[in-house]
Design a protein around this motif. Structure first.
Motif, PDB file in Angstrom:
ATOM      1  N   THR A 108     -23.013  31.605 -17.844  1.00  0.00           N
ATOM      2  CA  THR A 108     -22.614  30.686 -16.965  1.00  0.00           C
ATOM      3  C   THR A 108     -22.444  29.415 -17.699  1.00  0.00           C
ATOM      4  O   THR A 108     -22.599  29.123 -18.835  1.00  0.00           O
ATOM      5  CB  THR A 108     -23.656  30.429 -15.825  1.00  0.00           C
ATOM      6  N   SER A 109     -21.677  28.446 -16.963  1.00  0.00           N
ATOM      7  CA  SER A 109     -21.483  27.013 -17.420  1.00  0.00           C
ATOM      8  C   SER A 109     -21.422  26.013 -16.173  1.00  0.00           C
ATOM      9  O   SER A 109     -20.757  26.238 -15.255  1.00  0.00           O
ATOM     10  CB  SER A 109     -20.334  26.735 -17.995  1.00  0.00           C
ATOM     11  N   ALA A 110     -22.554  25.423 -15.827  1.00  0.00           N
ATOM     12  CA  ALA A 110     -22.744  24.461 -14.732  1.00  0.00           C
ATOM     13  C   ALA A 110     -21.804  23.276 -14.810  1.00  0.00           C
ATOM     14  O   ALA A 110     -21.191  22.885 -13.860  1.00  0.00           O
ATOM     15  CB  ALA A 110     -24.140  23.750 -14.698  1.00  0.00           C
ATOM     16  N   ASN A 113     -18.488  25.009 -13.989  1.00  0.00           N
ATOM     17  CA  ASN A 113     -18.852  25.639 -12.734  1.00  0.00           C
ATOM     18  C   ASN A 113     -18.338  27.045 -12.606  1.00  0.00           C
ATOM     19  O   ASN A 113     -17.556  27.400 -11.888  1.00  0.00           O
ATOM     20  CB  ASN A 113     -18.089  24.931 -11.456  1.00  0.00           C
ATOM     21  N   VAL A 114     -18.603  27.711 -13.831  1.00  0.00           N
ATOM     22  CA  VAL A 114     -18.179  29.069 -14.077  1.00  0.00           C
ATOM     23  C   VAL A 114     -19.402  30.046 -13.847  1.00  0.00           C
ATOM     24  O   VAL A 114     -20.495  30.076 -14.515  1.00  0.00           O
ATOM     25  CB  VAL A 114     -17.762  29.222 -15.535  1.00  0.00           C
ATOM     26  N   ASN A 115     -19.481  30.935 -12.945  1.00  0.00           N
ATOM     27  CA  ASN A 115     -20.399  31.990 -12.833  1.00  0.00           C
ATOM     28  C   ASN A 115     -21.517  31.699 -12.119  1.00  0.00           C
ATOM     29  O   ASN A 115     -22.536  32.240 -12.206  1.00  0.00           O
ATOM     30  CB  ASN A 115     -20.668  32.788 -14.013  1.00  0.00           C
ATOM     31  N   TYR A 139     -18.082  35.307 -19.465  1.00  0.00           N
ATOM     32  CA  TYR A 139     -17.717  33.954 -19.450  1.00  0.00           C
ATOM     33  C   TYR A 139     -16.370  33.487 -19.451  1.00  0.00           C
ATOM     34  O   TYR A 139     -15.586  32.817 -18.773  1.00  0.00           O
ATOM     35  CB  TYR A 139     -18.633  33.101 -20.358  1.00  0.00           C
ATOM     36  N   PHE A 140     -15.740  33.880 -20.838  1.00  0.00           N
ATOM     37  CA  PHE A 140     -14.334  33.531 -20.945  1.00  0.00           C
ATOM     38  C   PHE A 140     -13.459  33.984 -20.101  1.00  0.00           C
ATOM     39  O   PHE A 140     -12.447  33.467 -19.578  1.00  0.00           O
ATOM     40  CB  PHE A 140     -14.219  33.759 -22.501  1.00  0.00           C
ATOM     41  N   GLU A 141     -13.781  35.299 -19.538  1.00  0.00           N
ATOM     42  CA  GLU A 141     -12.767  35.979 -18.572  1.00  0.00           C
ATOM     43  C   GLU A 141     -12.679  35.253 -17.267  1.00  0.00           C
ATOM     44  O   GLU A 141     -11.861  34.818 -16.654  1.00  0.00           O
ATOM     45  CB  GLU A 141     -12.980  37.203 -18.519  1.00  0.00           C
ATOM     46  N   ALA A 142     -13.897  35.012 -16.939  1.00  0.00           N
ATOM     47  CA  ALA A 142     -14.319  33.991 -15.694  1.00  0.00           C
ATOM     48  C   ALA A 142     -13.516  32.793 -15.872  1.00  0.00           C
ATOM     49  O   ALA A 142     -12.999  32.103 -14.796  1.00  0.00           O
ATOM     50  CB  ALA A 142     -15.979  34.039 -15.333  1.00  0.00           C
ATOM     51  N   LEU A 143     -13.864  31.954 -16.954  1.00  0.00           N
ATOM     52  CA  LEU A 143     -13.229  30.696 -17.286  1.00  0.00           C
ATOM     53  C   LEU A 143     -11.780  30.674 -17.157  1.00  0.00           C
ATOM     54  O   LEU A 143     -11.044  29.748 -16.399  1.00  0.00           O
ATOM     55  CB  LEU A 143     -13.576  30.056 -18.333  1.00  0.00           C
ATOM     56  N   LYS A 144     -10.947  31.977 -17.277  1.00  0.00           N
ATOM     57  CA  LYS A 144      -9.543  32.114 -17.389  1.00  0.00           C
ATOM     58  C   LYS A 144      -9.373  31.929 -15.971  1.00  0.00           C
ATOM     59  O   LYS A 144      -8.173  31.498 -15.583  1.00  0.00           O
ATOM     60  CB  LYS A 144      -9.247  33.199 -18.222  1.00  0.00           C
ATOM     61  N   GLN A 146     -10.897  31.247 -13.313  1.00  0.00           N
ATOM     62  CA  GLN A 146     -11.265  29.916 -12.506  1.00  0.00           C
ATOM     63  C   GLN A 146     -10.086  28.941 -12.982  1.00  0.00           C
ATOM     64  O   GLN A 146      -9.721  28.206 -12.037  1.00  0.00           O
ATOM     65  CB  GLN A 146     -12.333  29.362 -12.863  1.00  0.00           C
ATOM     66  N   SER A 147      -9.815  28.759 -14.209  1.00  0.00           N
ATOM     67  CA  SER A 147      -8.726  27.771 -14.416  1.00  0.00           C
ATOM     68  C   SER A 147      -7.407  28.096 -13.692  1.00  0.00           C
ATOM     69  O   SER A 147      -6.638  27.339 -13.187  1.00  0.00           O
ATOM     70  CB  SER A 147      -8.472  27.741 -15.970  1.00  0.00           C
ATOM     71  N   GLN A 148      -6.894  29.608 -13.910  1.00  0.00           N
ATOM     72  CA  GLN A 148      -5.743  29.814 -12.959  1.00  0.00           C
ATOM     73  C   GLN A 148      -5.747  29.445 -11.460  1.00  0.00           C
ATOM     74  O   GLN A 148      -5.056  28.955 -11.104  1.00  0.00           O
ATOM     75  CB  GLN A 148      -5.349  31.166 -13.206  1.00  0.00           C
ATOM     76  N   GLN A 149      -6.958  29.779 -10.978  1.00  0.00           N
ATOM     77  CA  GLN A 149      -7.352  29.387  -9.494  1.00  0.00           C
ATOM     78  C   GLN A 149      -7.241  27.830  -9.179  1.00  0.00           C
ATOM     79  O   GLN A 149      -6.693  27.390  -8.394  1.00  0.00           O
ATOM     80  CB  GLN A 149      -8.689  30.031  -8.952  1.00  0.00           C
TER      81      GLN A 149
END
Length: 682
Positions: A108-110, A113-115, A139-144, A146-149
């Motif tokens: 995660t990363s607060a 706001n990832v995961n 994390y990095f897949e979720a970050l990608k 979320q960035s797209q979203q």
């Protein structure tokens, strides 16, 4: 690791900002002071910390997990600060979890706001087996994702802002209320928060303001050259002034306030002037900007270039006047190499010096014609032996040219031989018919001036009626365009004879009024553009058809038919109704022709005239013998017929009684003038 907590009458804390500022936040007490624990999130910081050994930290986490495992409650390992995570620390943390049974790890990363929700969702799923199993995303897949979203939500939100906010004067409070129901606004605020949404709104408003200011700037800069032209058009006034003195000069001009406005606050684009009702005038401080300075320098350069071009035009005219190579009628192509120099090519464009040369040539030609007219008057004895109303023979023309040939005034028109011959014919006509129509003085003739004065002073009743007609109906009445159709030189010869009857500026007098006469002699195939009846600059009003033999009559008929065929089906089919006059002229080198041949030509001409539905003129109808060309009376008759045809549209306006009244009024005017009472006539 306790699973039962008690904190009676204690406040619930949601964030560290609440500490010491409890009154500023919602105050909510713990329920009954008791809180059972259903599961644990075991957080591991995987960032590089100051004075912190990760191995020691992981050892502590391992001991802590052993305590939590004894509670039999679900545990999820949460790796925090993955946006600054060290790859080895993350790898070691995963290795620790693999050594435990069913221990799941969420990266995660607060801050990003990832995961974060995934970590809590994973724990809830372990507590409630009825829920679907959450998919754990690195994390990095979720970050990608979320960035797209966020990017997609941002694009939609910016579209919404651009659709709603059209003015840079809009405020956030009002706009946010308008956008509140929109899903684009709600999605972006959910992902990024209200502050970022407001920030994007302010960026859009600032962009609108800059675009508005730039439009104003372009408008002012476009207006500035006009203002400089109006206020300082004289180079001598500003050529050697500094910028500061030039600005003071502008302020002193009477029309300064029409073009400029002096603001109390500057610069103009940082004040309320950008939205002022007086924003049409140029802010005076704009002159301090580089773009305005360039325009001022361009204005100076333009004035300098205009002065230089004026000097070059003057020098070019002086060069023309002093050059012995520029003679009347000399084409520009022949003269340019003698009078052009490098400066003329550098500063003047070809249309400019061609225009100057054309005007100079007109002056030369007019002066040469005037001098030649004087020469003809001086040699008047050359024209005494001619027969009355006769065209001089080639032998007589040769004698005239031989006698005058050594005179400089004769040589001056060497390149204008056709016009020189026309002047000789015109002079001969004047000698034997000294009237206002043939007078060399043209419009300056006293007889013509008297008629013009009388015509302007005394207006006939019929003319008074026509003064109020539609001017479009009278367009072109003062000009006659005549096609002369004939074979083997007939058209050209007659055109020269008619020009000899005209004034120097190609004007012809009919019934006391001057008309501009344009002639178009045609002797070839009328289907060729060079022989066409009608051109973009020549709209014929009538056609004079000449013949002196069966062959030339056949040429006339064929040409008329070809011309009419070429316009069949066109909307502008003017040639089908073109007035025609068929004329039998003298048979060159044929004596008086006599007898059956003459009668045969007349009969054939009458038949063709009937077929073409046109007027037929023969020598007998004019009262002259065969062997003479068409005379002045016949020419006047033809031209008057063309004028009548052009005026038909106007003549039908009047009634029979009106025409009779106009004729009676004309008679009364004539009687009054004869009795010497101009006032009564008026």
């Amino acid at each position: 690791a306790a699973t039962k907590l008690a904190s009676a009458e204690k406040l619930m804390y949601f964030c560290t900002d609440q500490l010491g500022l409890e009154q500023d936040f919602e105050q909510k007490q713990m329920p009954d002071g008791k809180l059972p624990v259903d599961g644990f999130l075991l957080c591991v910081d995987v960032s590089r910390g100051m004075n912190r050994n990760f191995d020691e930290q992981l050892k502590f986490v391992s001991n802590l997990y052993n305590q939590l495992a004894k509670t039999k409650k679900p545990v999820v390992v949460v790796l925090t600060k993955c946006d600054e995570g060290v790859e080895r620390y993350i790898r070691d943390a995963h290795a620790f979890a693999l050594g435990k049974k069913n221990l799941q790890v969420v990266e995660t990363s607060a801050r990003s706001n990832v995961n974060v929700e995934l970590a809590f969702g994973t724990l809830v799923q372990l507590l409630d087996k009825s829920r679907g199993k959450a998919k754990i995303i690195p994390y990095f897949e979720a970050l990608k994702q979320q960035s797209q979203q966020i990017a997609a939500a941002k694009d939609k939100y910016e579209w919404l802002v651009s659709r709603i906010v059209k003015s840079h004067n809009e405020a956030w409070a009002g706009v946010s209320r308008k956008m509140q129901p929109a899903p684009e606004f709600q999605d972006y605020v959910y992902l990024e928060g209200t502050q970022k949404a407001r920030k994007l709104f302010l960026q859009h408003v600032q962009r609108l303001k800059q675009e508005h200011i730039e439009r104003r700037r372009k408008l002012y800069l476009a207006l500035l050259p006009q203002a400089l032209d109006a206020l300082v058009p004289d180079l001598d006034e500003i050529d050697h002034l500094s910028r500061a003195k030039a600005e003071k000069l502008l302020e002193a001009k009477p029309d300064f306030s029409k073009w400029f406005v002096v603001l109390e606050e500057t610069p103009w684009d940082a004040t309320s002037h950008v939205d002022s009702a007086d924003s049409e005038r140029i802010p005076f401080d704009l002159l301090e900007t580089p773009a305005a300075e360039q325009l001022y320098e361009a204005h100076l350069e333009k004035l300098r270039n205009e002065r230089k071009r004026a000097e070059m035009r003057r020098a070019f005219r002086e060069n023309l006047e002093s050059s012995p190579f520029v003679t009347p009628g000399k084409p520009w192509e022949e003269a340019r190499s003698f009078i052009m120099n490098e400066d003329f090519y550098l500063w003047l464009e070809e249309p400019v010096y061609m225009d100057i040369y054309g005007k100079h040539q007109k002056q030369l030609i007019d002066k040469a014609k005037e001098d030649f007219q004087e020469l003809l008057l001086e040699y008047s004895e050359l024209f005494y032996e001619l027969e009355l109303d006769a065209k001089p023979s080639k032998e007589k023309m040769g004698v005239i040219q031989e006698v005058l040939g050594e005179e400089q005034r004769f040589k001056a028109l060497q390149k204008l031989q056709a016009e020189r011959d026309a002047l000789i014919l015109k002079h001969i006509h004047f000698v034997y018919h000294p009237t206002k129509e043939t007078c060399p003085s043209c419009a300056a003739c006293v007889d013509a001036r008297v008629e013009q004065l009388l015509g302007s002073r005394f207006i006939r009743p019929a003319e008074r009626q026509h003064q109020h007609r539609n001017p479009l109906l009278d367009s072109g009445v003062d000009r006659i365009n005549l096609v002369i159709l004939g074979k083997d030189g007939l058209a050209r010869e007659l055109a020269n004879e008619i020009r000899a009857l005209c004034t120097n500026d190609d004007k012809y007098v009919i019934e006391g009024k001057m008309y501009e006469l344009a002639l178009r002699p045609i002797e070839g195939n009328v289907r060729l553009p060079v022989n066409a009846f009608q051109t973009p600059t020549f709209q014929p009003h009538g056609c004079l058809c000449l013949y002196n033999s069966k062959e030339s009559l056949s040429y006339v008929v064929e040409s008329i038919e070809k011309s009419r065929e070429s316009t069949v089906g066109r909307r502008d089919n003017h040639l089908a109704q073109l007035p025609l006059t068929l004329v039998l002229v003298n048979k060159r080198g044929g004596g008086d022709g006599g007898g059956e041949t003459l009668q045969s030509l007349i009969q054939q001409g009458q038949q063709i005239a009937s077929k073409l539905q046109c007027v037929f003129l023969d020598p007998a109808s004019a009262g002259i013998g065969y062997g003479r060309n068409i005379n002045e009376r016949q020419i006047g008759q033809v031209l008057k017929g063309l004028l009548d045809a052009k005026r038909n549209l106007n003549l039908v306006v009047g009634s029979t009684s009106g025409l009779k009244d106009a004729a009676d009024a004309d008679l009364r005017i004539v009687l009054c003038l004869m009795c010497g009472d101009p006032a009564s006539a008026d």
